[in-house]
Design a protein around this motif. Sequence first.
Motif, mmCIF file in Angstrom:
data_model
loop_
_atom_site.group_PDB
_atom_site.id
_atom_site.type_symbol
_atom_site.label_atom_id
_atom_site.label_comp_id
_atom_site.label_asym_id
_atom_site.label_seq_id
_atom_site.Cartn_x
_atom_site.Cartn_y
_atom_site.Cartn_z
ATOM 1 N N VAL A 220 61.971 63.268 42.326
ATOM 2 C CA VAL A 220 62.406 64.425 41.620
ATOM 3 C C VAL A 220 63.227 65.161 42.693
ATOM 4 C CG1 VAL A 220 60.224 65.771 42.608
ATOM 5 C CG2 VAL A 220 61.222 66.738 40.598
ATOM 6 N N ILE A 221 64.141 65.792 41.931
ATOM 7 C CA ILE A 221 65.220 66.893 42.872
ATOM 8 C C ILE A 221 64.645 68.188 43.194
ATOM 9 C CG2 ILE A 221 67.576 67.620 42.948
ATOM 10 C CD1 ILE A 221 67.426 64.635 43.081
ATOM 11 N N CYS A 222 64.476 68.314 44.274
ATOM 12 C CA CYS A 222 64.066 69.808 44.588
ATOM 13 C C CYS A 222 64.871 70.458 45.461
ATOM 14 C CB CYS A 222 62.519 69.611 45.436
ATOM 15 S SG CYS A 222 61.206 68.922 44.686
ATOM 16 N N ASP A 223 65.221 71.692 44.956
ATOM 17 C CA ASP A 223 66.384 72.521 46.000
ATOM 18 C C ASP A 223 67.344 71.633 46.494
ATOM 19 O OD1 ASP A 223 67.164 74.591 47.614
ATOM 20 O OD2 ASP A 223 65.837 73.883 49.454
ATOM 21 N N GLY A 224 67.943 70.617 45.494
ATOM 22 C CA GLY A 224 69.058 69.914 45.881
ATOM 23 C C GLY A 224 68.927 68.637 46.380
ATOM 24 N N TYR A 225 67.521 68.312 46.903
ATOM 25 C CA TYR A 225 67.187 67.208 47.576
ATOM 26 C C TYR A 225 66.144 66.452 46.845
ATOM 27 C CZ TYR A 225 69.290 69.587 51.455
ATOM 28 O OH TYR A 225 70.294 70.703 52.009
ATOM 29 N N THR A 226 66.238 65.276 47.278
ATOM 30 C CA THR A 226 65.295 64.066 46.583
ATOM 31 C C THR A 226 63.765 64.147 47.220
ATOM 32 O OG1 THR A 226 67.211 62.834 45.992
ATOM 33 C CG2 THR A 226 64.736 61.828 45.856
ATOM 34 N N LEU A 227 62.982 64.299 46.600
ATOM 35 C CA LEU A 227 61.493 64.143 46.864
ATOM 36 C C LEU A 227 60.787 63.029 46.245
ATOM 37 C CD1 LEU A 227 59.604 66.225 48.620
ATOM 38 C CD2 LEU A 227 58.442 66.431 46.525
ATOM 39 N N VAL A 228 60.438 62.075 46.942
ATOM 40 C CA VAL A 228 59.741 60.896 46.114
ATOM 41 C C VAL A 228 58.049 61.019 46.315
ATOM 42 C CG1 VAL A 228 61.649 59.173 47.142
ATOM 43 C CG2 VAL A 228 59.372 59.433 47.987
ATOM 44 N N PHE A 229 57.705 60.450 45.323
ATOM 45 C CA PHE A 229 56.085 60.493 45.229
ATOM 46 C C PHE A 229 55.569 59.371 44.354
ATOM 47 C CE2 PHE A 229 55.654 61.887 40.620
ATOM 48 C CZ PHE A 229 56.792 62.069 40.535
ATOM 49 N N SER A 230 54.244 59.231 44.637
ATOM 50 C CA SER A 230 53.662 58.163 43.732
ATOM 51 C C SER A 230 52.557 58.888 43.054
ATOM 52 C CB SER A 230 52.851 57.044 44.493
ATOM 53 O OG SER A 230 51.835 57.821 45.317
ATOM 54 N N ASP A 231 52.342 58.254 41.688
ATOM 55 C CA ASP A 231 51.639 58.926 40.662
ATOM 56 C C ASP A 231 50.745 57.676 39.975
ATOM 57 O OD1 ASP A 231 50.592 60.182 38.505
ATOM 58 O OD2 ASP A 231 52.683 60.792 37.778
ATOM 59 N N GLN A 232 49.226 57.925 40.424
ATOM 60 C CA GLN A 232 48.404 56.937 39.930
ATOM 61 C C GLN A 232 47.203 57.390 39.316
ATOM 62 O OE1 GLN A 232 47.961 53.508 42.884
ATOM 63 N NE2 GLN A 232 49.629 54.573 44.053
ATOM 64 N N GLY A 233 46.807 56.648 38.528
ATOM 65 C CA GLY A 233 45.311 57.125 37.831
ATOM 66 C C GLY A 233 45.479 58.089 36.743
ATOM 67 N N GLN A 234 44.330 58.480 36.009
ATOM 68 C CA GLN A 234 44.533 59.363 34.917
ATOM 69 C C GLN A 234 43.354 60.337 35.345
ATOM 70 O OE1 GLN A 234 43.915 56.803 31.703
ATOM 71 N NE2 GLN A 234 46.238 56.396 31.591
ATOM 72 N N GLY A 235 43.628 61.637 34.695
ATOM 73 C CA GLY A 235 42.482 62.676 34.425
ATOM 74 C C GLY A 235 42.966 63.797 35.219
ATOM 75 N N ASP A 236 42.114 64.618 35.787
ATOM 76 C CA ASP A 236 42.460 65.763 36.485
ATOM 77 C C ASP A 236 43.531 65.260 37.593
ATOM 78 O OD1 ASP A 236 41.465 67.476 34.696
ATOM 79 O OD2 ASP A 236 39.556 67.802 35.833
ATOM 80 N N ALA A 237 44.543 66.129 37.717
ATOM 81 C CA ALA A 237 45.484 65.904 38.914
ATOM 82 C C ALA A 237 45.116 66.277 40.304
ATOM 83 C CB ALA A 237 46.760 66.227 38.410
ATOM 84 N N VAL A 238 45.265 65.524 41.274
ATOM 85 C CA VAL A 238 44.910 65.822 42.681
ATOM 86 C C VAL A 238 46.425 65.523 43.239
ATOM 87 C CG1 VAL A 238 43.776 65.312 44.483
ATOM 88 C CG2 VAL A 238 42.564 65.208 42.498
#
Length: 267
Positions: free
Chosen positions: A4-22
């Motif tokens: 995702v681009i935040c404030d002009g910079y790239t932030l990487v993240f992983s996204d795994q599983g389902q349900g309420d987000a932590v």
Amino acid sequence: MEKVICDGYTLVFSDQGQGDAVVLLHGFCGSSEYWERVVPLLSKSCRCIVPDLRGHGSSDAPLGAYSIEQMADDLLKLLDELKLPKVTMLGHSMGGYITLSFAERYASRLNGFGLIHSTGYPDDEAGKEKRLKAVSTIQTEGMTAFIDGLVPGLFAPENAETHQELIAKAKEIGYSTPPQGAAGAALAMRERPDRREVISGSRLPILLVAGEKDRIAPAEKVFTADGPNITKATIQGSGHMSMMEKPEELVGVITGFLQQDRPQSDH
Ligand code: MLT
């Protein structure tokens, strides 16, 4: 990993599983990989979103001093991009400082939050001085020397023998932290204010986790408030790195916290 681009910079993240987000935030000179023993367990019962914070891992590392507020704002952008109205945010150490800044300003985006081996206290004068020394070591001696000095003290002394592989892993993550990211984040931590009142004044469910053998964030610095909304847990035999040293125990604590009765989230 996603981006995702935040404030002009790239932030990487992983996204795994389902349900309420932590959202799981790593500490200083760490990365999302700090959580690699936790996510497979925790993502069985919830959705785990795990970023590399600004200046760390594979995210962009702009030059100059960062602020904890800016790092929290990156996460607001991430939640907006993912269209997540509310999450539970859990921050390890520096990630906890960021969590408190987020909770201070964006409480309506949280179902709850937690500090894992972290504190609402600011740096004292000696601590502020150490940040400047850290920046100087990073700039003059480089990341390898800095990380070799930092990482062993994060683990409980009695785990040093048995956890050689984990210590090597934490060092490897640290070595690959961009030097300008480490320096920027050290200066951000130096400037953070006292945020104990974010803990004592919040009505949200709050989890405070200490490591029995943590030499960086001892229990008295972690457990700064009491209340019916506050859950405290001490991970026996753990230093500052329970997500690596005692992942099953930490996941048990987090799962218990997430399963507590609380108002329904609106997603
Ligand atoms: C961390 O693990 O993030 C650091 O110990 C935090 C700090 O230096 O205050």
